[in-house]
Design a protein around this motif. Structure first.
Motif, mmCIF file in Angstrom:
data_model
loop_
_atom_site.group_PDB
_atom_site.id
_atom_site.type_symbol
_atom_site.label_atom_id
_atom_site.label_comp_id
_atom_site.label_asym_id
_atom_site.label_seq_id
_atom_site.Cartn_x
_atom_site.Cartn_y
_atom_site.Cartn_z
ATOM 1 N N PRO A 108 0.815 -1.229 0.000
ATOM 2 C CA PRO A 108 0.000 0.000 0.000
ATOM 3 C C PRO A 108 0.841 1.269 0.000
ATOM 4 N N MET A 109 2.144 1.138 0.285
ATOM 5 C CA MET A 109 3.027 2.299 0.284
ATOM 6 C C MET A 109 3.760 2.455 -1.041
ATOM 7 N N GLY A 110 3.624 1.483 -1.940
ATOM 8 C CA GLY A 110 4.234 1.584 -3.259
ATOM 9 C C GLY A 110 5.738 1.472 -3.254
ATOM 10 N N ILE A 111 6.301 0.635 -2.376
ATOM 11 C CA ILE A 111 7.755 0.473 -2.331
ATOM 12 C C ILE A 111 8.110 -0.979 -2.634
ATOM 13 N N ASP A 112 9.393 -1.223 -2.813
ATOM 14 C CA ASP A 112 9.919 -2.564 -3.048
ATOM 15 C C ASP A 112 10.726 -2.959 -1.812
ATOM 16 N N ILE A 113 10.228 -3.913 -1.060
ATOM 17 C CA ILE A 113 10.902 -4.313 0.170
ATOM 18 C C ILE A 113 12.274 -4.897 -0.113
ATOM 19 N N ARG A 114 12.518 -5.315 -1.348
ATOM 20 C CA ARG A 114 13.818 -5.878 -1.711
ATOM 21 C C ARG A 114 14.917 -4.824 -1.751
ATOM 22 N N ASP A 115 14.511 -3.546 -1.678
ATOM 23 C CA ASP A 115 15.502 -2.475 -1.618
ATOM 24 C C ASP A 115 16.033 -2.259 -0.207
ATOM 25 N N GLY A 116 15.535 -3.029 0.746
ATOM 26 C CA GLY A 116 15.988 -2.903 2.125
ATOM 27 C C GLY A 116 15.038 -2.074 2.966
ATOM 28 N N GLN A 117 15.437 -1.800 4.217
ATOM 29 C CA GLN A 117 14.616 -1.016 5.122
ATOM 30 C C GLN A 117 14.460 0.405 4.602
ATOM 31 N N GLN A 118 13.207 0.885 4.638
ATOM 32 C CA GLN A 118 12.899 2.210 4.119
ATOM 33 C C GLN A 118 11.950 2.938 5.068
ATOM 34 N N LEU A 119 12.061 4.242 5.064
ATOM 35 C CA LEU A 119 11.202 5.069 5.910
ATOM 36 C C LEU A 119 9.732 4.810 5.613
ATOM 37 N N GLU A 120 9.402 4.558 4.356
ATOM 38 C CA GLU A 120 7.997 4.413 3.965
ATOM 39 C C GLU A 120 7.375 3.100 4.414
ATOM 40 N N CYS A 121 8.169 2.099 4.745
ATOM 41 C CA CYS A 121 7.623 0.781 5.092
ATOM 42 C C CYS A 121 6.901 0.832 6.435
ATOM 43 N N ILE A 122 5.629 0.444 6.459
ATOM 44 C CA ILE A 122 4.855 0.436 7.698
ATOM 45 C C ILE A 122 4.771 -0.965 8.303
ATOM 46 N N THR A 123 5.519 -1.911 7.751
ATOM 47 C CA THR A 123 5.570 -3.307 8.226
ATOM 48 C C THR A 123 4.183 -3.927 8.348
ATOM 49 N N CYS A 124 3.350 -3.714 7.328
ATOM 50 C CA CYS A 124 2.024 -4.341 7.330
ATOM 51 C C CYS A 124 2.108 -5.813 6.982
ATOM 52 N N ALA A 125 3.241 -6.259 6.432
ATOM 53 C CA ALA A 125 3.529 -7.666 6.145
ATOM 54 C C ALA A 125 2.701 -8.254 5.007
ATOM 55 N N LEU A 126 2.015 -7.414 4.231
ATOM 56 C CA LEU A 126 1.286 -7.949 3.082
ATOM 57 C C LEU A 126 2.237 -8.517 2.033
ATOM 58 N N CYS A 127 3.442 -7.956 1.958
ATOM 59 C CA CYS A 127 4.430 -8.503 1.025
ATOM 60 C C CYS A 127 4.849 -9.913 1.424
ATOM 61 N N ILE A 128 4.792 -10.212 2.724
ATOM 62 C CA ILE A 128 5.105 -11.570 3.180
ATOM 63 C C ILE A 128 4.063 -12.547 2.652
ATOM 64 N N ASP A 129 2.784 -12.161 2.785
ATOM 65 C CA ASP A 129 1.714 -13.033 2.271
ATOM 66 C C ASP A 129 1.857 -13.249 0.772
ATOM 67 N N ALA A 130 2.154 -12.154 0.030
ATOM 68 C CA ALA A 130 2.274 -12.279 -1.429
ATOM 69 C C ALA A 130 3.440 -13.191 -1.798
ATOM 70 N N CYS A 131 4.579 -13.002 -1.142
ATOM 71 C CA CYS A 131 5.765 -13.813 -1.464
ATOM 72 C C CYS A 131 5.561 -15.270 -1.060
ATOM 73 N N ASP A 132 4.947 -15.495 0.095
ATOM 74 C CA ASP A 132 4.708 -16.878 0.530
ATOM 75 C C ASP A 132 3.830 -17.625 -0.459
ATOM 76 N N SER A 133 2.823 -16.934 -1.018
ATOM 77 C CA SER A 133 1.954 -17.605 -1.995
ATOM 78 C C SER A 133 2.735 -17.987 -3.250
ATOM 79 N N VAL A 134 3.693 -17.140 -3.641
ATOM 80 C CA VAL A 134 4.534 -17.457 -4.803
ATOM 81 C C VAL A 134 5.466 -18.623 -4.481
ATOM 82 N N MET A 135 6.053 -18.625 -3.304
ATOM 83 C CA MET A 135 6.936 -19.727 -2.902
ATOM 84 C C MET A 135 6.180 -21.051 -2.884
ATOM 85 N N ASP A 136 4.919 -21.002 -2.450
ATOM 86 C CA ASP A 136 4.107 -22.232 -2.449
ATOM 87 C C ASP A 136 3.915 -22.746 -3.874
#
Length: 528
Positions: free
Chosen positions: A296-324
């Motif tokens: 929802p913040m429009g960032i790429d977590i693969r760029d590392g820790q960023q001020l804009e990241c609110i740690t909502c963890a939705l990227c974790i859900d998206a990546c886990d579904s791809v890994m599955d």
């Protein structure tokens, strides 16, 4: 930029130096202070963190919208609204707790607890407040639910946004923004119900009989909710909120934060099978950008820790579904600590002697080697978090103790200043006092007011017909201050000094609650 020297510019004196200076703030080259907002279209995702966010959203919104309508019986002399900020009568009601203005330290204690609670949460699990319970996050989630329901998921919304204006586009936009405005009105309406009896104020508001401040408050909160939740969204977190800029002071190497584990994801590739067949090193990341699409913040977590990241963890859900889907273990993006990440990174890079090698972290069967560090929940209970927890608990326990032992009866006395005493015809000396009896219980009480000390003194209460005595029983109003004018008289022969200390004592004989105030009796010869 071309620099001219004295030889190139004969019009400039030879003894004048040409400085290498660029007019960086010139209107010709100056860039805008903020880049124009680029719309973000977060993709819907399913997973454990998304489900947790749904639960938190329902609970927090339910508490906010429904709390003013909860009833709590306090008897006939107090409001029956469970949570009420009664500004007119200077009271704060919270179920069985009633806070008076002189007890504002309870509010201060709650603010201290909120501060240390935020420090505790951040030091333990990063910006969990921002990602799950911050009002901005909750209302943006709610607005996104409406947006998806009206316009569709990410691709449909992007297509609609790029499409020319048509009847269908206008219809969808009007419907979406109308629902957003209704949510804004409901938000402002719920807020004003905390300051007055909700059913009564709702009826007055709907019939146009409410105070103007109620309408202005609803209008203001409607506008801010609509603008912040619907139009600005991530810009509120990026530009307006101070917390991202101070969170670094709360984090350490053992804090849990959302992390892209590039020690197992790199080198990323969309053609991993071909590269593996060619003997090239390949990480787990297939560069699908699913983590970017759902953010929802429009960032790429693969760029590392960023001020804009609110740690909502939705990227974790998206990546886990791809890994599955590709048969890889979950956790390429996960909550991890910096110490855990650095240890695994050193293993993958051979203590920073070469680029990341997947062979360093996996055995021949493709499983992670035993040297890989995994999160241990015990690391949360370290000195820093225990200190925050201790302070938070101490403040909370102190407030509970103060609430449990606080007096609900108080007496305050003000001696008359002019005159300080009156000499009566029989030689007695009379002092006047204003006595305030504070009944902090929503029930009328019979209070016995007496004096202790100056043994021969008697008192008389103005308006009470009884003869002078050392004690009187008076009725005090519920949840109010009862003011009495009291005269204390001491025979002239009993006066031994210019001033004597004595006590006013108020007693509720039914519940044996006592309040006491030390006063002074002034006789002739005292300094004015």
């Amino acid at each position: 930029m071309n620099l001219y020297n004295a030889e190139q510019d004969s019009s400039r004196p030879a003894n004048v130096e040409q400085l290498d200076a660029l007019p960086v703030n010139s209107a010709k080259i100056r860039q805008p202070l903020y880049e124009a907002r680029k719309k973000i279209f977060p993709k819907r995702v399913e997973g454990q963190f998304r489900r947790f966010k749904w639960i938190v959203m329902l609970i927090t919104l339910g508490i906010y919208y429904l709390t003013p309508w909860i009833r709590w019986d306090r008897g006939a002399y107090a409001p029956d609204q469970a949570v009420l900020i009664d500004i007119a009568n200077r009271r704060f009601y919270f179920f069985f707790i009633e806070i008076w203005p002189q007890e504002f330290f309870y509010v201060a204690g709650l603010l201290v607890m909120a501060g240390f609670g935020l420090f505790l949460i951040t030091s333990a699990v990063g910006r969990a407040w921002c990602g799950y319970t911050c009002p901005q996050t909750v209302w943006v989630d709610l607005f996104l639910v409406v947006e998806r329901a009206v316009e569709g998921d990410r691709n449909a919304r992007m297509k609609l946004d790029a499409a020319p204006w048509s009847f269908d586009k206008i219809r969808k936009r009007l419907l979406k923004h109308s629902i957003w405005l209704v949510i804004g009105v409901a938000t402002g309406g719920a807020w004003i119900f905390y300051f007055a009896d909700a059913p009564t104020l709702a009826m007055e508001f709907m019939t146009g009989q409410a105070a103007m401040v109620a309408y202005s408050t609803v209008a203001t909160l409607t506008a801010t909710t609509y603008i912040f939740g619907g139009l600005m969204r991530e810009q509120v977190c990026t530009y307006m909120c101070p917390w991202p800029r101070i969170q670094a002071a709360m984090l350490d190497e053992h804090s849990l934060v959302v992390t892209y584990n590039d020690w197992r994801g790199e080198p990323r590739s969309r053609h991993s099978k071909k590269l593996i067949a060619a003997g090239e090193p390949v990480g787990d990341c297939v560069d699908c950008n699913a983590c970017v699409a759902v953010c929802p913040m429009g960032i790429d977590i693969r760029d590392g820790q960023q001020l804009e990241c609110i740690t909502c963890a939705l990227c974790i859900d998206a990546c886990d579904s791809v890994m599955d889907k590709i048969g890889k273990p979950r956790g390429l993006i996960a909550y991890a600590t910096l110490s855990e990440y650095e240890a695994n990174m050193e293993l993958a890079t051979g203590n920073s002697t070469h680029p990341i090698r997947p062979s360093n972290i996996r055995d021949q069967d493709g499983k992670f080697v035993d040297a890989i560090r995994h999160f241990n929940w015990r690391i949360i209970f370290r000195l820093r978090t225990l200190l925050y927890m201790g302070i938070w608990s101490a403040v909370g326990l102190a407030m509970l103790f103060a609430l449990a032992t606080r007096d609900r009866l108080s007496v305050n006395v003000l001696h008359d200043r002019n005159p300080q005493y009156v000499l009566e015809s029989d030689g007695s000396i009379r002092n006047g006092y204003t006595v305030r009896l504070l009944n902090m219980v929503p029930q009328p009480r019979q209070i016995t007011l007496s004096i202790e000390g100056v043994p021969e003194a008697v008192m008389k209460i103005n308006g009470v017909q009884d003869a002078p005595s050392r004690s009187f029983t008076v009725m005090v109003e519920p949840d109010e201050v009862t003011t009495l004018k009291v005269f204390v008289t001491l025979p002239g022969k009993a006066i031994t000094s210019t001033s004597e200390d004595f006590d006013f004592i108020a007693i509720d004989n039914e519940i044996h609650e006592t309040a006491q105030y030390k006063a002074v009796f002034i006789a002739p010869g005292a300094k004015k």
